[in-house]
Design an enzyme around this catalytic site. Structure first.
Site, PDB file in Angstrom:
ATOM      1  N   GLU A  88      -6.948  21.542-102.920  1.00 36.59           N
ATOM      2  CA  GLU A  88      -6.958  21.579-104.390  1.00 36.59           C
ATOM      3  C   GLU A  88      -5.878  22.500-104.942  1.00 36.59           C
ATOM      4  O   GLU A  88      -6.083  23.702-105.060  1.00 36.59           O
ATOM      5  CB  GLU A  88      -8.333  22.044-104.896  1.00 36.59           C
ATOM      6  CG  GLU A  88      -8.396  22.105-106.423  1.00 36.59           C
ATOM      7  CD  GLU A  88      -9.767  22.517-106.972  1.00 36.59           C
ATOM      8  OE1 GLU A  88     -10.666  22.846-106.180  1.00 36.59           O
ATOM      9  OE2 GLU A  88      -9.911  22.522-108.204  1.00 36.59           O
TER      10      GLU A  88
ATOM     11  N   LYS B 275      -7.439  17.132-104.287  1.00 42.91           N
ATOM     12  CA  LYS B 275      -8.142  17.353-105.563  1.00 42.91           C
ATOM     13  C   LYS B 275      -7.146  17.923-106.565  1.00 42.91           C
ATOM     14  O   LYS B 275      -6.972  19.138-106.657  1.00 42.91           O
ATOM     15  CB  LYS B 275      -9.316  18.310-105.337  1.00 42.91           C
ATOM     16  CG  LYS B 275     -10.073  18.677-106.610  1.00 42.91           C
ATOM     17  CD  LYS B 275     -11.452  19.226-106.307  1.00 42.91           C
ATOM     18  CE  LYS B 275     -12.122  19.744-107.563  1.00 42.91           C
ATOM     19  NZ  LYS B 275     -13.549  20.009-107.372  1.00 42.91           N
TER      20      LYS B 275
END
Ligand code: 13P
Length: 343
Positions: free
Chosen positions: A177, A226
């Site tokens: 992420e 992400k």
């Protein structure tokens, strides 16, 4: 875990019609969320709230996995079942946040570096024993005057790659992420215009991320990305429309994310619940892609149930209905079949 198991778990986290619930708020973050509804944050209220989410009837139709926080993975549901076991029994894959937070980066005012690599191998082994099958690490990139710096992008991408390699060694699928924050007054045009010649902040972030993942021999089929969506800064006077966001985001991902990656699971990042659904829907309605385009929302899935609950036991069924509804809207957005009438 072998590679085929990692790849199978990664795919199982982003199947058609389903996405991930991020419920991994650290103690400090959940306290802020609870303050907004005037509920004291204690071990018990946190457990009650997470129980409400995880036991919502029917939600397993739309939720493939849940990201837990260290405290939650060790807690038991109100019926005495450990949370990871409860999720597993519902066919929902338990995951765990393993970074220890984004800290100020020394020498780089306004920028952050995410910590948590020391002792990570041992912590991952423990989380695996507790039932986790995937993990999350969030890097934070801030847009501002003359930032992000190359040093910040490189340091965060390097940490993400070290984390991802350790996860795969431990048999956990890493969710990678790198979040470019929507804080600031930058325009979407700036981001869009520079995406094409690869000087975009976003493209640069993802370029650094995938360069480091390759360098560290991370098996991409056994990972998920992400990312943030490409949006106007929160304080930008002109807010880009839904189609514009969808087009800019997809263009950026196509330029940088290898096709070996099975799924892209967006964070919501401060968008309203409905906007996060609309943006995802527009991307999926626009075409087909080499990766699944899905969700791993925190606030965009939890705001409605949190505000409905308000810490009151009598509100639990209504809060669960709100969570079910939000999840079903995002599930429809996975097919590009959401429309506002569903609200
Ligand atoms: P938001 O969807 O609220 O941005 O949270 C997702 C997340 O897990 C951030 O790390």
């Amino acid at each position: 875990m072998n590679r085929s198991e990692l790849a199978a778990t990664a795919r199982a986290l982003a199947p058609k019609g389903k996405g991930i619930l991020a419920a991994d708020e650290s103690t400090g973050t959940i306290q802020k969320r609870f303050e907004s509804i005037q509920v004291a944050s204690t071990e018990d209220t946190r457990r009650t709230y997470r129980d409400l989410l995880f036991t919502t009837p029917g939600v397993d139709e739309f939720i493939s996995g849940v990201i837990l926080f260290d405290e939650t993975i060790r807690q038991k549901a109100l019926d005495g079942t450990p949370f990871p076991e409860l999720l597993d029994k519902r066919g929902i894959i338990p995951g765990i946040k393993v970074d220890t937070g984004a800290k100020d980066m020394a020498g780089f005012p306004g920028e952050k570096i995410t910590e948590g690599l020391d002792g990570l191998r041992e912590r991952l082994a423990e989380y695996r024993r507790l039932g986790a099958r995937f993990a999350k690490w969030r890097a934070v990139i801030t847009i501002g005057k003359e930032i992000p710096s190359r040093a910040c992008l490189e340091a965060n991408a390097h940490a993400l790659a070290c984390y991802a390699a350790l996860c795969q060694e431990a048999g956990l699928v890493p969710i990678v992420e790198p979040e470019v924050l929507m804080d600031g007054n930058h325009s979407i045009e700036r981001c869009e215009e520079v995406t094409v010649d690869r000087r975009s902040i976003k493209a640069v972030t993802l370029h650094h991320t995938y360069y480091q993942l390759h360098e560290h021999r991370v098996y991409l089929d056994g990972t998920l990305l992400k990312p943030n969506m490409v949006l106007s800064g929160k304080d930008c006077p002109r807010q880009a429309g839904v189609a514009e966001v969808a087009e800019a985001t997809v263009r950026c991902l196509k330029a940088t994310v290898p096709v070996a990656v099975p799924g892209i699971v967006f964070l919501s990042g401060g968008q309203s619940a409905v906007m996060a659904t609309e943006h995802l829907n527009a991307m999926n309605a626009m075409g087909t892609y080499p990766w699944e385009l899905s969700y791993s929302y925190g606030r965009a899935l939890q705001d409605p149930p949190l505000k409905t609950w308000k810490g009151k036991p009598e509100n639990v069924p209504a809060a669960q209905r709100a969570f079910y509804h939000r999840s079903s809207c995002n599930s429809a957005a996975r097919y590009g079949k959401y429309n506002k009438a569903m609200e």
